[in-house]
Design an enzyme around this catalytic site. Structure first.
Site, PDB file in Angstrom:
ATOM      1  N   ARG A  98     -18.616  -9.797   4.957  1.00 40.40           N
ATOM      2  CA  ARG A  98     -17.336 -10.129   4.352  1.00 40.40           C
ATOM      3  C   ARG A  98     -17.472 -10.407   2.857  1.00 40.40           C
ATOM      4  O   ARG A  98     -18.298 -11.209   2.427  1.00 40.40           O
ATOM      5  CB  ARG A  98     -16.757 -11.363   5.025  1.00 40.40           C
ATOM      6  CG  ARG A  98     -15.477 -11.808   4.361  1.00 40.40           C
ATOM      7  CD  ARG A  98     -14.799 -12.807   5.230  1.00 40.40           C
ATOM      8  NE  ARG A  98     -13.724 -13.444   4.523  1.00 40.40           N
ATOM      9  CZ  ARG A  98     -12.591 -13.775   5.101  1.00 40.40           C
ATOM     10  NH1 ARG A  98     -12.398 -13.500   6.362  1.00 40.40           N
ATOM     11  NH2 ARG A  98     -11.663 -14.390   4.432  1.00 40.40           N
ATOM     12  N   ARG A 125     -10.574  -7.568   1.423  1.00 37.79           N
ATOM     13  CA  ARG A 125     -11.641  -8.071   2.275  1.00 37.79           C
ATOM     14  C   ARG A 125     -12.144  -6.988   3.233  1.00 37.79           C
ATOM     15  O   ARG A 125     -11.378  -6.125   3.666  1.00 37.79           O
ATOM     16  CB  ARG A 125     -11.226  -9.329   3.033  1.00 37.79           C
ATOM     17  CG  ARG A 125     -10.078  -9.225   3.996  1.00 37.79           C
ATOM     18  CD  ARG A 125      -8.705  -9.403   3.402  1.00 37.79           C
ATOM     19  NE  ARG A 125      -8.496 -10.444   2.432  1.00 37.79           N
ATOM     20  CZ  ARG A 125      -8.322 -11.728   2.703  1.00 37.79           C
ATOM     21  NH1 ARG A 125      -8.348 -12.139   3.948  1.00 37.79           N
ATOM     22  NH2 ARG A 125      -8.112 -12.582   1.759  1.00 37.79           N
ATOM     23  N   ASP A 129     -11.162  -9.590   8.100  1.00 40.54           N
ATOM     24  CA  ASP A 129     -10.513 -10.887   8.249  1.00 40.54           C
ATOM     25  C   ASP A 129     -10.170 -11.038   9.724  1.00 40.54           C
ATOM     26  O   ASP A 129      -9.537 -10.144  10.305  1.00 40.54           O
ATOM     27  CB  ASP A 129      -9.229 -10.852   7.411  1.00 40.54           C
ATOM     28  CG  ASP A 129      -8.675 -12.218   7.097  1.00 40.54           C
ATOM     29  OD1 ASP A 129      -9.406 -13.214   7.251  1.00 40.54           O
ATOM     30  OD2 ASP A 129      -7.513 -12.283   6.676  1.00 40.54           O
ATOM     31  N   ASP A 173      -8.273 -13.743  12.148  1.00 45.45           N
ATOM     32  CA  ASP A 173      -7.486 -14.977  12.171  1.00 45.45           C
ATOM     33  C   ASP A 173      -7.134 -15.330  13.605  1.00 45.45           C
ATOM     34  O   ASP A 173      -6.575 -14.494  14.330  1.00 45.45           O
ATOM     35  CB  ASP A 173      -6.180 -14.795  11.376  1.00 45.45           C
ATOM     36  CG  ASP A 173      -6.404 -14.715   9.877  1.00 45.45           C
ATOM     37  OD1 ASP A 173      -7.384 -15.316   9.391  1.00 45.45           O
ATOM     38  OD2 ASP A 173      -5.599 -14.059   9.194  1.00 45.45           O
TER      39      ASP A 173
HETATM   40  N1  ROI Z   1      -1.756  -7.631   3.682  1.00 45.56           N
HETATM   41  C1  ROI Z   1      -1.783  -6.831   4.763  1.00 45.56           C
HETATM   42  N2  ROI Z   1      -0.941  -5.796   4.816  1.00 45.56           N
HETATM   43  N3  ROI Z   1      -2.648  -7.032   5.796  1.00 45.56           N
HETATM   44  C2  ROI Z   1      -3.518  -8.081   5.788  1.00 45.56           C
HETATM   45  O1  ROI Z   1      -4.297  -8.255   6.755  1.00 45.56           O
HETATM   46  C3  ROI Z   1      -3.512  -8.962   4.689  1.00 45.56           C
HETATM   47  N4  ROI Z   1      -4.352 -10.022   4.613  1.00 45.56           N
HETATM   48  C4  ROI Z   1      -4.328 -10.856   3.594  1.00 45.56           C
HETATM   49  C5  ROI Z   1      -3.368 -10.700   2.453  1.00 45.56           C
HETATM   50  C6  ROI Z   1      -4.157 -10.645   1.160  1.00 45.56           C
HETATM   51  C7  ROI Z   1      -2.440 -11.897   2.472  1.00 45.56           C
HETATM   52  N5  ROI Z   1      -2.564  -9.510   2.545  1.00 45.56           N
HETATM   53  C8  ROI Z   1      -2.594  -8.698   3.626  1.00 45.56           C
HETATM   54  O2  ROI Z   1      -5.145 -11.885   3.588  1.00 45.56           O
END
Ligand code: ROI
Length: 164
Positions: free
Chosen positions: A83, A92, A95, A97
Site C-alpha cells: 500500500r 492507493r 484500500d 474498509d
Molecule cells: N473514489 C472512488 N471512486 N473510489 C474509492 O475507493 C475512493 N477511495 C478514496 C477516495 C480518495 C476518497 N476516493 C475514492 O479513499
C-alpha cells in the site's frame, strides 16, 4: 460467527489484480462457503485530488475474528500488497474498509462501524447491494431504499472476480 462486509478499492498498480489478490487473502479470513464478492466497478475518484479512476467492489463473509482482529487482518493485507498512500484522499494500491460487522455500531479511535462514508458512496452502496439486496443497516435503513438509477449511473462494470 459474525457476518461482515468489506469495501475494496484500488487505483494504482493494476487495480483489477490488486482486487483479485485481496479477494484471495480475504477468502482465508472467511468461514468455509461463506465468501461472496460483487462485480468490480470502475468509478471516478471522489475528492479533489487529481488521480486515476478507481476499481471498487464489496466482499461479504462470515468470520470468527473480532472487529479489531479483522481490522488488523485487513491492514496486514493492505500492507502486504505494498500500500502506497502519501496523500489524504490520494491514490492507493489497495484500500480495505470494514463497512459492517453484524449490526454492531462501533465508535473507537481506530475503528468506526458502520463505515462513516458508506451512505454517500455509490461505489460502496451499489456493489454492496449486488451481494446483499435485502440488507438492513444498523439504523434500520433498508439498503434498497438508498439505491437509485442515478447512483448506478456513476459506476461502470469493470470485471467480475473469476478466482477459484
Ligand atoms: N473514489 C472512488 N471512486 N473510489 C474509492 O475507493 C475512493 N477511495 C478514496 C477516495 C480518495 C476518497 N476516493 C475514492 O479513499
Amino acid at each position: 460467527m459474525a457476518q461482515v462486509y468489506v469495501a475494496l478499492g484500488a487505483n494504482l498498480a493494476d487495480p483489477i489484480s490488486q482486487l483479485n489478490n485481496a479477494c484471495e487473502a480475504l477468502l482465508s479470513l472467511a468461514a468455509p462457503q461463506s465468501f461472496s464478492v460483487s462485480s468490480y466497478y470502475r468509478s471516478a475518484p471522489m475528492g479533489d485530488v487529481e488521480q486515476p479512476d478507481y476499481v471498487n467492489a464489496v466482499a461479504g463473509f462470515n468470520t470468527e475474528l473480532t472487529p479489531i482482529e479483522l481490522l488488523d487482518a485487513l491492514q496486514n493485507i493492505e500492507n502486504q500488497q505494498g500500500r502506497l498512500r502519501e496523500l489524504r484522499w490520494g491514490p492507493r494500491t489497495l484500500d480495505l474498509d470494514l463497512l459492517l460487522y453484524d449490526s454492531q455500531c462501533i465508535d473507537t479511535p481506530r475503528l468506526t462501524v458502520p463505515h462513516y462514508g458508506m451512505r454517500e458512496r455509490s461505489f460502496v452502496l451499489v456493489p454492496l447491494f449486488d451481494i446483499a439486496p435485502t440488507l438492513t443497516l444498523p439504523d434500520n435503513t433498508k439498503l434498497a431504499s438508498l439505491i437509485s438509477d442515478s447512483l448506478r449511473a456513476e459506476l461502470v462494470l469493470a470485471q467480475d472476480f473469476t478466482g477459484e
